[in-house]
Design a protein around this motif. Sequence first.
Motif, mmCIF file in Angstrom:
data_model
loop_
_atom_site.group_PDB
_atom_site.id
_atom_site.type_symbol
_atom_site.label_atom_id
_atom_site.label_comp_id
_atom_site.label_asym_id
_atom_site.label_seq_id
_atom_site.Cartn_x
_atom_site.Cartn_y
_atom_site.Cartn_z
ATOM 1 N N VAL A 153 0.087 0.430 -2.820
ATOM 2 C CA VAL A 153 0.186 0.636 -1.374
ATOM 3 C C VAL A 153 0.333 -0.703 -0.656
ATOM 4 N N LEU A 154 -0.467 -1.700 -1.034
ATOM 5 C CA LEU A 154 -0.403 -3.015 -0.388
ATOM 6 C C LEU A 154 0.950 -3.678 -0.618
ATOM 7 N N VAL A 155 1.455 -3.600 -1.856
ATOM 8 C CA VAL A 155 2.752 -4.219 -2.161
ATOM 9 C C VAL A 155 3.875 -3.513 -1.412
ATOM 10 N N MET A 156 3.783 -2.200 -1.257
ATOM 11 C CA MET A 156 4.790 -1.470 -0.491
ATOM 12 C C MET A 156 4.807 -1.939 0.964
ATOM 13 N N GLY B 118 8.076 -5.788 4.904
ATOM 14 C CA GLY B 118 8.251 -6.947 5.784
ATOM 15 C C GLY B 118 9.157 -8.021 5.234
ATOM 16 N N VAL B 119 9.565 -7.896 3.962
ATOM 17 C CA VAL B 119 10.384 -8.923 3.309
ATOM 18 C C VAL B 119 11.856 -8.569 3.427
ATOM 19 N N GLY B 120 12.665 -9.575 3.737
ATOM 20 C CA GLY B 120 14.104 -9.349 3.823
ATOM 21 C C GLY B 120 14.770 -10.425 4.660
ATOM 22 N N ARG C 195 13.821 0.041 5.894
ATOM 23 C CA ARG C 195 13.058 -0.438 4.742
ATOM 24 C C ARG C 195 12.026 0.554 4.223
ATOM 25 N N ALA C 196 11.341 1.269 5.105
ATOM 26 C CA ALA C 196 10.289 2.188 4.641
ATOM 27 C C ALA C 196 10.840 3.286 3.715
ATOM 28 N N PRO C 197 11.933 3.963 4.078
ATOM 29 C CA PRO C 197 12.464 4.961 3.128
ATOM 30 C C PRO C 197 12.962 4.333 1.844
ATOM 31 N N ARG C 198 13.465 3.115 1.933
ATOM 32 C CA ARG C 198 13.942 2.414 0.738
ATOM 33 C C ARG C 198 12.780 2.135 -0.219
ATOM 34 N N ILE C 199 11.667 1.646 0.323
ATOM 35 C CA ILE C 199 10.515 1.340 -0.516
ATOM 36 C C ILE C 199 9.914 2.623 -1.087
#
Length: 353
Positions: free
Chosen positions: A30-33, A38-40, A78-82
């Motif tokens: 969960v933390l890594v997601m 935020g990375v990109g 990003r959220a759906p991608r992760i």
Amino acid sequence: MSHRHLVTGPRHTLIHLTPAITLLLGVVLVLVMLVSIGVGAVAIPLETVWGVIANRIVPGSVAADWSAGRESIVWEVRAPRIALGAMVGASLALVGAALQSVTRNPLADPHLLGVSSGAAFGAIFVLLHTGLFLGVVTVPLFAFAGALGATALVVLIANLTAATSASRLILAGVAVSFIITAGGNLFIFMGDPRAAHTVVFWMLGGLGLAQWNQLVFPLAALVVCGSYIIANARSYNAMTLGDESATTLGIPARRFRLVTFIVCALLTGSAVAFSGVIAFVGLMIPHIVRMIVGGDYRRVLPLSALLGALFLVVTDMLARTVMAPQDMPIGILTGLIGGAFFIILMRHNRAVG
């Protein structure tokens, strides 16, 4: 080939810590997601990521002090991608673990058994030659049909060549994989060159096309098929001992193997339809888990799902930063990592080689 391991020393301690390891992996995932969102090319602080997600789940729970552009990047891009990356990683790891049990071969994974190639073949056929005539479900349906067709072809060839043993089933899968891959390449050659470029990128694996309204399909497949696989952990333990031993324990070995192939085809087809072909996840992750907690599938399966999800989320984060602002196809990275792991595995286990 059995996956039984002697439980001695440090591993014995780790086995008793399996619930704690499972909880820790879940928290880390969960933390890594959250960090990965935020990375990109546009870096977004973790507090903003958390605020946007919280506000979407419970409107008005957090004061919105971020721009509409950042909210769109976080929630729509990003959220759906992760989320898709976590689902695909978990699905492929479960498939690899299950196939390694029923074939008793540590090198079995959806790629080597032709399941991934079949799913890719179905998706390529739709993207280049029919179009989305059934709407958004067209590609997943054809990818699943391709995966199921490849599975049926492997079983048929195995029966026709009297390759009923689990070890020779792998050879049939490799042969089918080569044939179906050649057919997919022929479709690409005969298709529209402009569309073929998109398909080639998709074949290399990627999560960049993920959308919230499509995630229901891989999620449903993961919940249903993953539950079946994990619920039958004891049966997978028995299958590693051989068909005769499994039958003695009351498990119809051939029927159970066939059902497992169908379930794995559904999981793989759902994953490949939305992420493209991502190799080696199903091969690597179960091995890593068995190195840590031994060969009991009651531990191997849930930990493989969590570690597979974590691995693909981290790999996708690397893919978005290595060649920023461009996205490197995630299949390239998994191929590099998986190839190195494959060599190390052969070096440390000469029986596999």
